[in-house]
Scaffold this motif. Sequence first.
Motif, PDB file in Angstrom:
ATOM      1  N   LEU A 145      67.011  21.834  16.672  1.00 16.50           N
ATOM      2  CA  LEU A 145      67.553  22.485  17.938  1.00 16.50           C
ATOM      3  C   LEU A 145      69.375  22.108  18.832  1.00 16.50           C
ATOM      4  CD1 LEU A 145      66.865  24.430  19.896  1.00 16.50           C
ATOM      5  CD2 LEU A 145      65.573  22.906  21.139  1.00 16.50           C
ATOM      6  N   LEU A 146      68.932  21.176  18.382  1.00 22.29           N
ATOM      7  CA  LEU A 146      70.631  19.732  19.216  1.00 22.29           C
ATOM      8  C   LEU A 146      71.300  21.032  18.362  1.00 22.29           C
ATOM      9  CD1 LEU A 146      71.985  19.196  21.429  1.00 22.29           C
ATOM     10  CD2 LEU A 146      71.732  16.780  20.050  1.00 22.29           C
ATOM     11  N   THR A 147      71.361  20.822  17.492  1.00 20.74           N
ATOM     12  CA  THR A 147      72.551  20.772  15.651  1.00 20.74           C
ATOM     13  C   THR A 147      72.688  22.437  16.503  1.00 20.74           C
ATOM     14  OG1 THR A 147      71.529  19.290  14.801  1.00 20.74           O
ATOM     15  CG2 THR A 147      73.144  20.774  13.942  1.00 20.74           C
ATOM     16  N   VAL A 148      71.610  23.525  16.076  1.00 23.10           N
ATOM     17  CA  VAL A 148      71.915  25.083  16.895  1.00 23.10           C
ATOM     18  C   VAL A 148      72.727  25.105  17.718  1.00 23.10           C
ATOM     19  CG1 VAL A 148      70.665  27.173  17.066  1.00 23.10           C
ATOM     20  CG2 VAL A 148      69.948  25.340  14.241  1.00 23.10           C
ATOM     21  N   GLU A 149      72.446  24.160  19.094  1.00 24.26           N
ATOM     22  CA  GLU A 149      72.837  24.715  20.138  1.00 24.26           C
ATOM     23  C   GLU A 149      73.959  24.520  19.767  1.00 24.26           C
ATOM     24  OE1 GLU A 149      72.405  26.254  23.157  1.00 24.26           O
ATOM     25  OE2 GLU A 149      71.381  27.555  21.956  1.00 24.26           O
ATOM     26  N   GLN A 150      75.445  23.681  19.556  1.00 22.83           N
ATOM     27  CA  GLN A 150      76.122  22.628  18.725  1.00 22.83           C
ATOM     28  C   GLN A 150      77.212  24.106  18.280  1.00 22.83           C
ATOM     29  OE1 GLN A 150      75.504  18.958  17.254  1.00 22.83           O
ATOM     30  NE2 GLN A 150      75.863  18.161  19.156  1.00 22.83           N
ATOM     31  N   PHE A 151      76.493  24.769  17.565  1.00 22.32           N
ATOM     32  CA  PHE A 151      76.555  25.866  16.676  1.00 22.32           C
ATOM     33  C   PHE A 151      77.024  27.082  18.072  1.00 22.32           C
ATOM     34  CE2 PHE A 151      77.103  29.517  13.947  1.00 22.32           C
ATOM     35  CZ  PHE A 151      78.087  29.639  14.099  1.00 22.32           C
ATOM     36  N   ASN A 152      75.706  27.329  18.516  1.00 23.60           N
ATOM     37  CA  ASN A 152      75.703  28.535  19.563  1.00 23.60           C
ATOM     38  C   ASN A 152      76.693  28.444  19.975  1.00 23.60           C
ATOM     39  OD1 ASN A 152      73.707  29.498  18.421  1.00 23.60           O
ATOM     40  ND2 ASN A 152      72.302  28.918  19.541  1.00 23.60           N
ATOM     41  N   GLU A 153      77.196  27.157  20.964  1.00 27.67           N
ATOM     42  CA  GLU A 153      78.321  26.953  22.130  1.00 27.67           C
ATOM     43  C   GLU A 153      79.744  27.547  21.278  1.00 27.67           C
ATOM     44  OE1 GLU A 153      80.220  23.888  24.806  1.00 27.67           O
ATOM     45  OE2 GLU A 153      78.580  23.190  23.391  1.00 27.67           O
ATOM     46  N   VAL A 154      79.624  27.039  20.016  1.00 27.10           N
ATOM     47  CA  VAL A 154      81.206  27.386  19.350  1.00 27.10           C
ATOM     48  C   VAL A 154      81.643  28.776  19.529  1.00 27.10           C
ATOM     49  CG1 VAL A 154      82.849  26.825  17.629  1.00 27.10           C
ATOM     50  CG2 VAL A 154      81.478  24.876  19.351  1.00 27.10           C
ATOM     51  N   ALA A 155      80.611  28.965  18.758  1.00 24.54           N
ATOM     52  CA  ALA A 155      80.713  30.705  17.883  1.00 24.54           C
ATOM     53  C   ALA A 155      80.903  31.405  19.310  1.00 24.54           C
ATOM     54  CB  ALA A 155      79.334  30.880  17.446  1.00 24.54           C
ATOM     55  N   TRP A 156      80.049  31.044  20.605  1.00 22.85           N
ATOM     56  CA  TRP A 156      80.252  32.009  21.389  1.00 22.85           C
ATOM     57  C   TRP A 156      81.653  32.265  21.831  1.00 22.85           C
ATOM     58  CZ3 TRP A 156      77.910  36.067  23.808  1.00 22.85           C
ATOM     59  CH2 TRP A 156      76.822  36.347  23.031  1.00 22.85           C
ATOM     60  N   GLY A 157      81.949  30.928  22.269  1.00 18.75           N
ATOM     61  CA  GLY A 157      83.329  30.910  22.500  1.00 18.75           C
ATOM     62  C   GLY A 157      84.434  31.591  21.960  1.00 18.75           C
ATOM     63  N   LEU A 158      83.983  31.417  20.270  1.00 23.52           N
ATOM     64  CA  LEU A 158      84.788  31.981  19.507  1.00 23.52           C
ATOM     65  C   LEU A 158      84.861  33.777  19.752  1.00 23.52           C
ATOM     66  CD1 LEU A 158      86.755  32.523  16.490  1.00 23.52           C
ATOM     67  CD2 LEU A 158      84.590  32.549  15.620  1.00 23.52           C
ATOM     68  N   LEU A 159      84.218  34.244  20.109  1.00 24.70           N
ATOM     69  CA  LEU A 159      83.155  35.705  20.633  1.00 24.70           C
ATOM     70  C   LEU A 159      84.172  36.087  21.230  1.00 24.70           C
ATOM     71  CD1 LEU A 159      81.205  37.922  18.615  1.00 24.70           C
ATOM     72  CD2 LEU A 159      79.846  37.602  19.804  1.00 24.70           C
ATOM     73  N   LEU A 160      83.889  35.468  22.133  1.00 24.63           N
ATOM     74  CA  LEU A 160      84.484  35.782  23.830  1.00 24.63           C
ATOM     75  C   LEU A 160      85.977  36.223  23.024  1.00 24.63           C
ATOM     76  CD1 LEU A 160      84.131  36.320  26.647  1.00 24.63           C
ATOM     77  CD2 LEU A 160      84.993  33.189  27.025  1.00 24.63           C
ATOM     78  N   ALA A 161      87.142  35.110  22.605  1.00 21.91           N
ATOM     79  CA  ALA A 161      88.112  35.021  22.314  1.00 21.91           C
ATOM     80  C   ALA A 161      88.580  36.487  21.650  1.00 21.91           C
ATOM     81  CB  ALA A 161      88.926  34.228  21.421  1.00 21.91           C
ATOM     82  N   LEU A 162      87.213  36.913  20.228  1.00 17.55           N
ATOM     83  CA  LEU A 162      87.817  37.860  19.780  1.00 17.55           C
ATOM     84  C   LEU A 162      87.435  39.162  20.441  1.00 17.55           C
ATOM     85  CD1 LEU A 162      86.109  37.096  16.122  1.00 17.55           C
ATOM     86  CD2 LEU A 162      88.780  37.695  16.987  1.00 17.55           C
ATOM     87  N   VAL A 163      86.753  39.206  21.765  1.00 15.08           N
ATOM     88  CA  VAL A 163      86.167  40.127  22.657  1.00 15.08           C
ATOM     89  C   VAL A 163      86.962  40.802  23.956  1.00 15.08           C
ATOM     90  CG1 VAL A 163      84.423  41.064  24.429  1.00 15.08           C
ATOM     91  CG2 VAL A 163      83.852  40.503  22.337  1.00 15.08           C
ATOM     92  N   LYS A 164      88.314  39.852  23.585  1.00 17.84           N
ATOM     93  CA  LYS A 164      89.127  39.500  25.034  1.00 17.84           C
ATOM     94  C   LYS A 164      89.919  40.684  23.992  1.00 17.84           C
ATOM     95  CE  LYS A 164      87.923  35.966  27.796  1.00 17.84           C
ATOM     96  NZ  LYS A 164      88.778  34.543  28.949  1.00 17.84           N
ATOM     97  N   ASP A 165      90.726  39.872  22.885  1.00 17.13           N
ATOM     98  CA  ASP A 165      91.078  40.713  21.724  1.00 17.13           C
ATOM     99  C   ASP A 165      91.061  41.769  21.836  1.00 17.13           C
ATOM    100  OD1 ASP A 165      93.686  39.485  19.835  1.00 17.13           O
ATOM    101  OD2 ASP A 165      92.150  40.313  18.410  1.00 17.13           O
ATOM    102  N   ALA A 166      90.353  42.568  21.613  1.00 15.04           N
ATOM    103  CA  ALA A 166      89.593  44.099  21.335  1.00 15.04           C
ATOM    104  C   ALA A 166      89.845  44.816  22.093  1.00 15.04           C
ATOM    105  CB  ALA A 166      88.735  43.838  20.750  1.00 15.04           C
ATOM    106  N   GLU A 167      89.828  44.094  23.355  1.00 18.20           N
ATOM    107  CA  GLU A 167      89.915  44.273  25.162  1.00 18.20           C
ATOM    108  C   GLU A 167      88.881  45.247  25.261  1.00 18.20           C
ATOM    109  OE1 GLU A 167      93.063  46.909  25.120  1.00 18.20           O
ATOM    110  OE2 GLU A 167      95.057  45.550  24.867  1.00 18.20           O
ATOM    111  N   LEU A 168      87.526  44.960  24.792  1.00 18.46           N
ATOM    112  CA  LEU A 168      85.865  45.114  25.374  1.00 18.46           C
ATOM    113  C   LEU A 168      85.952  44.405  26.655  1.00 18.46           C
ATOM    114  CD1 LEU A 168      84.395  44.876  21.610  1.00 18.46           C
ATOM    115  CD2 LEU A 168      85.231  47.242  22.904  1.00 18.46           C
ATOM    116  N   GLN A 169      86.681  44.711  27.785  1.00 15.52           N
ATOM    117  CA  GLN A 169      86.267  44.479  28.897  1.00 15.52           C
ATOM    118  C   GLN A 169      84.735  44.422  29.447  1.00 15.52           C
ATOM    119  OE1 GLN A 169      89.280  42.820  29.758  1.00 15.52           O
ATOM    120  NE2 GLN A 169      90.194  43.909  28.691  1.00 15.52           N
TER     121      GLN A 169
END
Length: 235
Positions: A145-169
Amino acid sequence: MNMSGVRFALACLGISLDGASNMTEDLAQNPDSKSTHEHLSLIDLLFVRMAYERATIGICERFIEKARQSRDAVIRALDLTRLQAFCGTLIEHVHLLTQSLDVLGDKADTEHLEEKHRHSLVLAKAAEKQAGDPEVAVLPSMQALLTVEQFNEVAWGLLLALVKDAELQRFVVHFEQACARHREQRLALQQGYEDVALGLVRRHQLATKSAHPLKSTITGRAGMLFGDPRRLGRI
């Protein structure tokens, strides 16, 4: 998110950072040609993220059930209320990601997307199997569970950066909240994992110390009695 975090997230998705940065340029130069580069869209990342959120719900539920059934005092000391509440948060994230896909107009077949990204879901499926296996102890299940959560945290950060880049405010604030919640949960899980591991090790050490001194004393007395002939002569 720093560059090491981006590299980690992309590596878990099976692509290199260089391949991701050159993707747009390659497609723009010759969009109809068969490229040897891997293709990845925001829709792909949203689908993979949704799949991981759903998988994490199941992993959390199986881990909670396994921990509650444990009779070990160290395991029973775990506070599971926060993790249980987090399952509700994950359901909210699934709805958020579903809305995001609807906004982007994705009508792709879910089964097709799952087959396309099956290698990206290997980590989630392995964690589900480990957490759900009754033969696997609580600590290794918590590790999954901890391993998955470590990936989840990083993957959400990446997705947030891409959403900002796509201007999906309209989704930025919600994605920021999701990032924060996963970070908080990862930190809580990490602390819980450390507490359980330390508790189990220290208990073993105490048990060993309580057994070995007795063994050493008996061995030492036996040596004093039978190792020195002069002592035998005086008995």
